[in-house]
Structures are given as structure tokens and as C-alpha cells.
Design a protein around this motif. Sequence first.
Motif, PDB file in Angstrom:
ATOM      1  N   PRO A   1      24.499  16.898  -9.620  1.00 11.13           N
ATOM      2  CA  PRO A   1      24.134  15.577 -10.473  1.00 11.13           C
ATOM      3  C   PRO A   1      24.723  14.913 -11.292  1.00 11.13           C
ATOM      4  O   PRO A   1      24.551  14.175 -12.185  1.00 11.13           O
ATOM      5  CB  PRO A   1      22.489  15.741 -10.920  1.00 11.13           C
ATOM      6  N   ALA A   2      25.031  15.654 -11.829  1.00 12.13           N
ATOM      7  CA  ALA A   2      26.296  15.187 -13.718  1.00 12.13           C
ATOM      8  C   ALA A   2      27.315  14.863 -13.449  1.00 12.13           C
ATOM      9  O   ALA A   2      28.861  14.819 -13.663  1.00 12.13           O
ATOM     10  CB  ALA A   2      26.550  17.037 -14.047  1.00 12.13           C
ATOM     11  N   ALA A   3      27.657  14.699 -11.714  1.00 18.17           N
ATOM     12  CA  ALA A   3      29.016  13.707 -10.946  1.00 18.17           C
ATOM     13  C   ALA A   3      28.835  12.727 -11.203  1.00 18.17           C
ATOM     14  O   ALA A   3      27.833  12.143 -10.500  1.00 18.17           O
ATOM     15  CB  ALA A   3      29.449  14.636  -9.959  1.00 18.17           C
ATOM     16  N   LYS A   4      29.311  12.088 -12.035  1.00 13.99           N
ATOM     17  CA  LYS A   4      28.740  10.565 -12.360  1.00 13.99           C
ATOM     18  C   LYS A   4      29.223   9.655 -11.419  1.00 13.99           C
ATOM     19  O   LYS A   4      28.413   8.487 -10.860  1.00 13.99           O
ATOM     20  CB  LYS A   4      28.990   9.822 -13.600  1.00 13.99           C
ATOM     21  N   ASN A   5      30.597   9.773 -10.996  1.00 14.51           N
ATOM     22  CA  ASN A   5      31.455   8.567 -10.706  1.00 14.51           C
ATOM     23  C   ASN A   5      32.283   9.425  -9.064  1.00 14.51           C
ATOM     24  O   ASN A   5      32.964  10.879 -10.015  1.00 14.51           O
ATOM     25  CB  ASN A   5      31.244   7.308 -10.578  1.00 14.51           C
ATOM     26  N   ARG A   6      33.389   9.617  -8.429  1.00 15.52           N
ATOM     27  CA  ARG A   6      34.121   9.754  -8.116  1.00 15.52           C
ATOM     28  C   ARG A   6      34.974  10.230  -9.197  1.00 15.52           C
ATOM     29  O   ARG A   6      35.896  10.965  -9.152  1.00 15.52           O
ATOM     30  CB  ARG A   6      34.906   9.265  -6.359  1.00 15.52           C
ATOM     31  N   PHE A   7      36.323   9.161  -9.633  1.00 15.73           N
ATOM     32  CA  PHE A   7      36.560   8.928 -11.057  1.00 15.73           C
ATOM     33  C   PHE A   7      36.718   9.649 -11.551  1.00 15.73           C
ATOM     34  O   PHE A   7      37.599  11.188 -11.825  1.00 15.73           O
ATOM     35  CB  PHE A   7      37.055   7.798 -11.248  1.00 15.73           C
ATOM     36  N   GLU A   8      35.401  10.542 -12.068  1.00 15.51           N
ATOM     37  CA  GLU A   8      35.228  11.371 -12.618  1.00 15.51           C
ATOM     38  C   GLU A   8      35.366  12.781 -12.336  1.00 15.51           C
ATOM     39  O   GLU A   8      35.854  13.650 -12.681  1.00 15.51           O
ATOM     40  CB  GLU A   8      34.090  10.979 -13.370  1.00 15.51           C
TER      41      GLU A   8
ATOM     42  N   LEU B   1      37.014  13.322  -9.508  1.00 16.88           N
ATOM     43  CA  LEU B   1      38.667  13.745  -9.363  1.00 16.88           C
ATOM     44  C   LEU B   1      38.951  14.251 -10.345  1.00 16.88           C
ATOM     45  O   LEU B   1      39.553  15.271 -10.670  1.00 16.88           O
ATOM     46  CB  LEU B   1      39.193  12.630  -8.600  1.00 16.88           C
ATOM     47  N   LEU B   2      38.863  13.756 -11.384  1.00 19.07           N
ATOM     48  CA  LEU B   2      39.542  14.347 -12.496  1.00 19.07           C
ATOM     49  C   LEU B   2      38.639  15.698 -13.811  1.00 19.07           C
ATOM     50  O   LEU B   2      39.392  16.352 -14.168  1.00 19.07           O
ATOM     51  CB  LEU B   2      39.651  13.167 -13.847  1.00 19.07           C
ATOM     52  N   CYS B   3      37.464  15.561 -13.446  1.00 23.58           N
ATOM     53  CA  CYS B   3      36.994  17.048 -14.210  1.00 23.58           C
ATOM     54  C   CYS B   3      36.517  18.122 -13.672  1.00 23.58           C
ATOM     55  O   CYS B   3      35.702  19.047 -14.068  1.00 23.58           O
ATOM     56  CB  CYS B   3      35.603  16.246 -15.322  1.00 23.58           C
ATOM     57  N   HIS B   4      36.512  17.934 -12.535  1.00 23.44           N
ATOM     58  CA  HIS B   4      35.083  18.797 -11.512  1.00 23.44           C
ATOM     59  C   HIS B   4      36.364  20.079 -11.088  1.00 23.44           C
ATOM     60  O   HIS B   4      37.645  20.301  -9.930  1.00 23.44           O
ATOM     61  CB  HIS B   4      34.454  18.378 -10.013  1.00 23.44           C
ATOM     62  N   SER B   5      37.132  20.967 -12.244  1.00 25.17           N
ATOM     63  CA  SER B   5      37.463  21.411 -11.786  1.00 25.17           C
ATOM     64  C   SER B   5      37.430  22.746 -10.091  1.00 25.17           C
ATOM     65  O   SER B   5      38.514  22.819  -9.837  1.00 25.17           O
ATOM     66  CB  SER B   5      37.360  23.067 -13.207  1.00 25.17           C
ATOM     67  N   PRO B   6      35.996  23.366  -9.914  1.00 25.49           N
ATOM     68  CA  PRO B   6      35.774  23.740  -8.432  1.00 25.49           C
ATOM     69  C   PRO B   6      36.255  22.899  -7.485  1.00 25.49           C
ATOM     70  O   PRO B   6      37.308  23.417  -6.598  1.00 25.49           O
ATOM     71  CB  PRO B   6      34.225  23.928  -8.601  1.00 25.49           C
ATOM     72  N   LEU B   7      36.468  20.958  -7.721  1.00 18.51           N
ATOM     73  CA  LEU B   7      36.799  20.882  -6.807  1.00 18.51           C
ATOM     74  C   LEU B   7      38.875  20.875  -6.787  1.00 18.51           C
ATOM     75  O   LEU B   7      39.290  20.931  -5.643  1.00 18.51           O
ATOM     76  CB  LEU B   7      37.069  19.689  -6.512  1.00 18.51           C
TER      77      LEU B   7
ATOM     78  N   ARG C   1      33.262  20.297   4.385  1.00 19.53           N
ATOM     79  CA  ARG C   1      32.595  19.774   2.897  1.00 19.53           C
ATOM     80  C   ARG C   1      32.248  21.322   2.493  1.00 19.53           C
ATOM     81  O   ARG C   1      31.324  21.691   2.005  1.00 19.53           O
ATOM     82  CB  ARG C   1      31.330  19.189   3.980  1.00 19.53           C
ATOM     83  N   PHE C   2      32.800  21.493   2.232  1.00 14.00           N
ATOM     84  CA  PHE C   2      32.802  23.775   0.839  1.00 14.00           C
ATOM     85  C   PHE C   2      32.565  23.236  -0.672  1.00 14.00           C
ATOM     86  O   PHE C   2      33.746  21.865  -0.566  1.00 14.00           O
ATOM     87  CB  PHE C   2      34.082  24.063   1.201  1.00 14.00           C
ATOM     88  N   PHE C   3      31.808  23.267  -0.977  1.00 17.08           N
ATOM     89  CA  PHE C   3      31.515  22.867  -1.983  1.00 17.08           C
ATOM     90  C   PHE C   3      30.623  24.675  -3.778  1.00 17.08           C
ATOM     91  O   PHE C   3      30.177  25.307  -3.105  1.00 17.08           O
ATOM     92  CB  PHE C   3      30.064  22.500  -2.192  1.00 17.08           C
ATOM     93  N   ILE C   4      31.583  24.426  -4.165  1.00 17.93           N
ATOM     94  CA  ILE C   4      31.619  25.470  -5.492  1.00 17.93           C
ATOM     95  C   ILE C   4      30.965  24.632  -6.655  1.00 17.93           C
ATOM     96  O   ILE C   4      31.435  24.251  -7.167  1.00 17.93           O
ATOM     97  CB  ILE C   4      32.695  26.498  -5.953  1.00 17.93           C
ATOM     98  N   ASP C   5      29.799  25.820  -7.292  1.00 15.22           N
ATOM     99  CA  ASP C   5      28.833  24.796  -8.297  1.00 15.22           C
ATOM    100  C   ASP C   5      29.568  26.018  -9.418  1.00 15.22           C
ATOM    101  O   ASP C   5      29.534  26.804  -9.777  1.00 15.22           O
ATOM    102  CB  ASP C   5      27.820  25.001  -8.334  1.00 15.22           C
ATOM    103  N   HIS C   6      29.918  24.994 -11.043  1.00 14.28           N
ATOM    104  CA  HIS C   6      30.560  25.867 -11.706  1.00 14.28           C
ATOM    105  C   HIS C   6      31.589  26.647 -11.578  1.00 14.28           C
ATOM    106  O   HIS C   6      33.114  26.063 -12.530  1.00 14.28           O
ATOM    107  CB  HIS C   6      29.666  26.569 -12.548  1.00 14.28           C
ATOM    108  N   GLY C   7      31.688  27.265 -10.436  1.00 16.93           N
ATOM    109  CA  GLY C   7      33.062  27.735 -10.476  1.00 16.93           C
ATOM    110  C   GLY C   7      33.299  29.225 -10.782  1.00 16.93           C
ATOM    111  O   GLY C   7      34.141  30.163  -9.800  1.00 16.93           O
TER     112      GLY C   7
END
Length: 204
Positions: free
Chosen positions: A17-24, A26-32, A78-84
Motif C-alpha cells: 500500500p506504500a507504493a503510490k504509483n508506478r514511477f515512484e 520503479l525509482l524507490c522500491h529496492s526489492p523490485l 509476479r514475484f514480490f519481496i516485501d522490504h527485501g
Amino acid sequence: MLTRFFEDLNVVGRHDPAAKNRFETLLCHSPLHAILLYRVAHALHTQLGLSLPARLISALARFLTGVEIHPAAKIGRRFFIDHGTGVVIGETAEIGDDCVLFHNVTLGGTGQHRGKRHPTLGDDVLIGTSATLLGPITVGSHTKVGANSFIRMRDVPPNCTAVGAPAAIVKREGRRVDEPLPPTRLSEHSIPVTAKRSAAGDDA
């Protein structure tokens, strides 16, 4: 590759829920970032046979994100890591589609096998924070493993919830239970070290 990229990007918004939009994201989600670098390293390793560049990319991802994924590991869509931070995924680990790992999860080996020596996760598996899974075990599809759980050489059946250290089954097919995990059934690709040494001695 492009399809996988958008799937990995979009699944962050579904789970975080902290992921506000795709651009943010892509820039800020280190596990991605770790997952995207893994996809590149995996392609180099498996499709082009460039193991050294693949390992270098894996090392860079670990330095930048705190997530260590061996480029030879097999990870589905569709693999997801939270915090990482602290996630470790070993060389022969296999992860199905739509799986979720939280931080400090280890999919490691016991040091007692050759060949296939890391866990296999089915589809739609969730592994909680700081869970440790060791050996060529199998975690069935639609299964949850609770935070801080410890599983070594025990399989987790499908449609179950397992918690504890050592872990036990507390829910199966939606019903509360209290059952031990069954011992791991080794495949022909998992070779116990003692058996290999014995075979080598017989040949000598």
C-alpha cells in the motif's frame, strides 16, 4: 522479458500500500530493483552461458538492495519481496508464480546434498519475515509459512499454514490442525554427500 518487467512492477502495487504509483515504485522500491537485476542475470546465466557477468550483476544487486538471489535460481512470474533486506535465495531454489517473501527469508541448503539442494516453492506461496527453509524441501502451492519459522528437511503440503521453530502444520484446507511436517522426499537430483563419497570410494 518486457512482459515480466511489467508484471513485476504491477505486482508491487497489488501487495504494497506504500507504493503510490508506478514511477515512484520503479525509482524507490529496492526489492523490485533486486528482482529486475535477477531477471537480467538469470537470462545471461541460463540463455547465454555467461556465468561470470551474471554473478557480478547478482553481487551488485546484493550490494545495492541487500537481497541475494543466485542467477541460476528459477523464479516464476509476479514475484514480490516485501522490504527485501536479508533475503537469500540459493542456486538451486525454485519459486513458482505469485509468491511473496518478506525480509530476512532464507531459502538455503544444509551442506549435506549435491545437485538439487535448495527449497522448491509452488505457486501462491507466502513466506513470513525471518523464516528459514533449508534443504531440497518442497513447499506446496497456496501455502503460508509464518514469520520466524524454521524448516529443515521437511516438506509442507499444499493448502496449509505452517508456523514455529521447528515448524508444524496449524491449518490444512482451511481447518485448524496440529500436525508435524512430513520428512522431505528426495528427488533423484538431490544427492546426499555421504552417498556420493561412498560411491567415489567404491570406484577407487
